[in-house]
Motif scaffolding. Structure first.
Motif, PDB file in Angstrom:
ATOM      1  N   PHE A 195     -14.052 -27.548  19.110  1.00 14.00           N
ATOM      2  CA  PHE A 195     -12.636 -27.745  19.410  1.00 14.00           C
ATOM      3  C   PHE A 195     -11.801 -27.442  18.173  1.00 14.00           C
ATOM      4  O   PHE A 195     -12.275 -27.614  17.057  1.00 14.00           O
ATOM      5  N   THR A 196     -10.595 -26.964  18.304  1.00 10.92           N
ATOM      6  CA  THR A 196      -9.909 -26.842  19.559  1.00 10.92           C
ATOM      7  C   THR A 196     -10.262 -25.545  20.316  1.00 10.92           C
ATOM      8  O   THR A 196      -9.871 -25.408  21.487  1.00 10.92           O
ATOM      9  N   ASP A 243      -4.662 -30.353   8.674  1.00 12.98           N
ATOM     10  CA  ASP A 243      -5.645 -31.340   9.136  1.00 12.98           C
ATOM     11  C   ASP A 243      -4.980 -32.460   9.938  1.00 12.98           C
ATOM     12  O   ASP A 243      -5.594 -33.011  10.855  1.00 12.98           O
ATOM     13  N   PHE A 244      -3.738 -32.771   9.616  1.00  9.69           N
ATOM     14  CA  PHE A 244      -3.004 -33.761  10.414  1.00  9.69           C
ATOM     15  C   PHE A 244      -2.964 -33.278  11.876  1.00  9.69           C
ATOM     16  O   PHE A 244      -3.242 -34.037  12.805  1.00  9.69           O
ATOM     17  N   VAL A 245      -2.655 -31.991  12.052  1.00  6.78           N
ATOM     18  CA  VAL A 245      -2.563 -31.444  13.417  1.00  6.78           C
ATOM     19  C   VAL A 245      -3.945 -31.487  14.084  1.00  6.78           C
ATOM     20  O   VAL A 245      -4.076 -31.857  15.260  1.00  6.78           O
ATOM     21  N   GLU A 303      -7.367 -36.784  18.599  1.00 12.11           N
ATOM     22  CA  GLU A 303      -6.939 -38.017  19.289  1.00 12.11           C
ATOM     23  C   GLU A 303      -6.451 -37.707  20.703  1.00 12.11           C
ATOM     24  O   GLU A 303      -6.783 -38.411  21.658  1.00 12.11           O
ATOM     25  N   GLY A 304      -5.651 -36.631  20.814  1.00 11.00           N
ATOM     26  CA  GLY A 304      -5.102 -36.268  22.121  1.00 11.00           C
ATOM     27  C   GLY A 304      -6.203 -35.879  23.102  1.00 11.00           C
ATOM     28  O   GLY A 304      -6.131 -36.194  24.302  1.00 11.00           O
ATOM     29  N   ALA A 343      -7.178 -37.667  26.577  1.00 18.50           N
ATOM     30  CA  ALA A 343      -7.167 -36.933  27.845  1.00 18.50           C
ATOM     31  C   ALA A 343      -8.524 -37.029  28.544  1.00 18.50           C
ATOM     32  O   ALA A 343      -8.611 -37.334  29.738  1.00 18.50           O
ATOM     33  N   HIS A 344      -9.596 -36.779  27.777  1.00 18.13           N
ATOM     34  CA  HIS A 344     -10.917 -36.746  28.411  1.00 18.13           C
ATOM     35  C   HIS A 344     -11.340 -38.131  28.906  1.00 18.13           C
ATOM     36  O   HIS A 344     -11.979 -38.242  29.950  1.00 18.13           O
TER      37      HIS A 344
END
Ligand code: PA5
Length: 433
Positions: free
Chosen positions: A302-303, A355-357, A363-364, A368-369
């Motif tokens: 990921f991503t 890295d923040f992104v 986390e997102g 979601a999963h």
């Protein structure tokens, strides 16, 4: 600052872990008392403490020689004979290690061959070697595996043409201590040899010369790697599922398996872990997948793969769980600057780091999963360095052994791998098949 596991998003309740604690105790005991299936192959269990120091020093000296006299280092091996070293080299070295200028790399380019039978791959690798100084490490415990054996024949011929009799000073063999074709050939030809211990199977062999010679040639500190492995050996020997994350992981995936969730995705947000995921797949796939049982080990990066597999994970059949490797601190990070024009409308991120992104994507995705009903186990690693990497390898080896015993299989054999080999031998008309 330690590797730790978070199962708060796995939908597994504490009492489920408690109710299977006895099974962990049993698996731990038969493993440590060497009474379980495959107990002849438990050399890896205390290897970080009981390794052969002379051979370890010879690995370091040889790596130093190879680093000083070679532009290219070729590792010939398949399965457990190459995945561990490749995983470690790619995780810990520069993402574009082979493409770096030699003064930055300070060691040879490293290529892997003998892990497929592609004529194109072999020939195109040979093309790269023109005009360069080469050393070769052939790794095969049995000495008879077809893929590395064929590649070695081709590369040996190349080395003989290039170096004549001196080729033997650049060919290193890692195989059984006393038997097998490779051992015999090494004696006849005068190749330096390193040992695959009798009591350690390929997929558990990263900390032996199998993994360590290529890893040391890549300039990675193998003392630190062993230090991490030793930490893992000590920490993951305690019989307490609350603090022993390696056992906790074995138990969690076993609980999910009992619920019919039998596909595991090892996810990572660091592309450099690609071969670590491949190593992990072999470890668990070959150890557990037998007697009509097993969790199918797969991986996702990921991503990148959120744009391919993400849909299926989110919305497909609910037979998947994810184990995410979260590297808390990246090796390097870069700040996103303010752009006076802001045509790409990304100024809301100015001052933040890449890295923040990445972490927010993580986390997102977990959110979601899990909302989509996919259990998530998260393994947090403070950073990717030799110590944590050594410890992580040991974490999974130990977990895999315990997991195999929980499943009621022998985690140390691979009878199924032999089937295709026998067919192939017959089809290529190998004498005796
Ligand atoms: O883990 C294993 O035992 C296997 O994957 C072996 O490593 C693989 O089949 C290669 O075998 P060998 O080292 O004998 O060439």
């Amino acid at each position: 600052n330690n590797i730790y596991l978070d199962y708060s998003k796995s939908f597994i309740k504490d009492h489920e872990l408690k109710s299977l604690e006895e099974y962990i105790n049993l698996s731990h005991n038969i493993l440590h008392e060497k009474k379980g299936a495959g107990s002849k192959y438990l050399g890896w269990l205390d290897y970080p403490q009981n390794y052969d120091i002379d051979e370890f020093e010879r690995v370091k000296e040889t790596a130093k020689k190879i680093r000083s006299d070679s532009d290219v280092f070729i590792v010939i091996g398949i399965g457990g004979s190459y995945l561990g070293s490749r995983a470690c080299i790619e995780a810990l070295n520069h993402s574009f290690y082979n493409q770096l200028s030699s003064d930055k790399r300070k060691g040879p380019e490293i290529y892997f061959v003998g892990n497929n039978v592609s004529s194109t791959y072999i020939l195109e690798l040979l093309e790269l070697m023109d005009g360069k100084n080469i050393s070769i490490n052939v790794i095969s415990k049995s000495g008879t595996t077809t893929e590395p054996a064929i590649s070695f024949r081709i590369f040996r011929e190349y080395m003989m043409e290039k170096y004549g009799e001196k080729a033997k000073e650049r060919i290193y063999i890692t195989t059984d201590k006393e038997k097998g074709i490779l051992k015999e050939m090494s004696i006849a030809k005068g190749y330096e040899t390193f040992t695959v211990p009798d009591d350690i199977g390929g997929r558990y062999s990263v900390f032996t010369s199998v993994g360590l010679l290529p890893i040391a040639v890549a300039g990675i500190d193998i003392d630190k790697l062993m230090e991490g492995a030793k930490e893992g050996m000590e920490e993951y020997a305690t019989l307490d599922i609350d603090s022993n994350y390696s056992y906790q992981y074995a138990l969690l995936r076993n609980i999910l398996y009992r619920k019919g969730i039998d596909i595991e995705i090892l996810a990572s947000y660091e592309p450099s872990l690609f071969y670590f995921q491949e190593w992990w797949k072999q470890l668990f796939g070959e150890s557990e997948g037998k007697d009509l049982k097993g969790i199918y080990p797969s991986s996702a990066n990921f991503t990148t793969d959120l744009h391919s597999l993400g849909q299926l994970i989110q919305d497909g059949r609910r037979n998947i769980f994810e184990t995410t490797i979260n590297i808390e601190k990246p090796k390097k990070d870069i700040k996103i600057n303010k752009d006076s024009e802001d045509l790409d409308e990304l100024n809301f991120l100015s001052g933040k780091t890449i890295d923040f992104v990445n972490k927010k994507a993580f986390e997102g995705t977990v959110l979601a999963h899990t909302q989509g009903g996919v259990p998530n186990i998260i393994i947090n690693i403070p950073e990717l360095n030799e110590i944590y990497f050594g410890k992580l390898i040991y974490f999974f080896q130990k977990s895999c052994a315990i997991s195999g015993y929980l499943m009621g299989v022998n985690p140390f054999d691979q009878p199924g791998v032999e089937e295709y080999k026998k067919n192939m031998f017959r089809l290529i008309e190998k004498p005796g098949y």
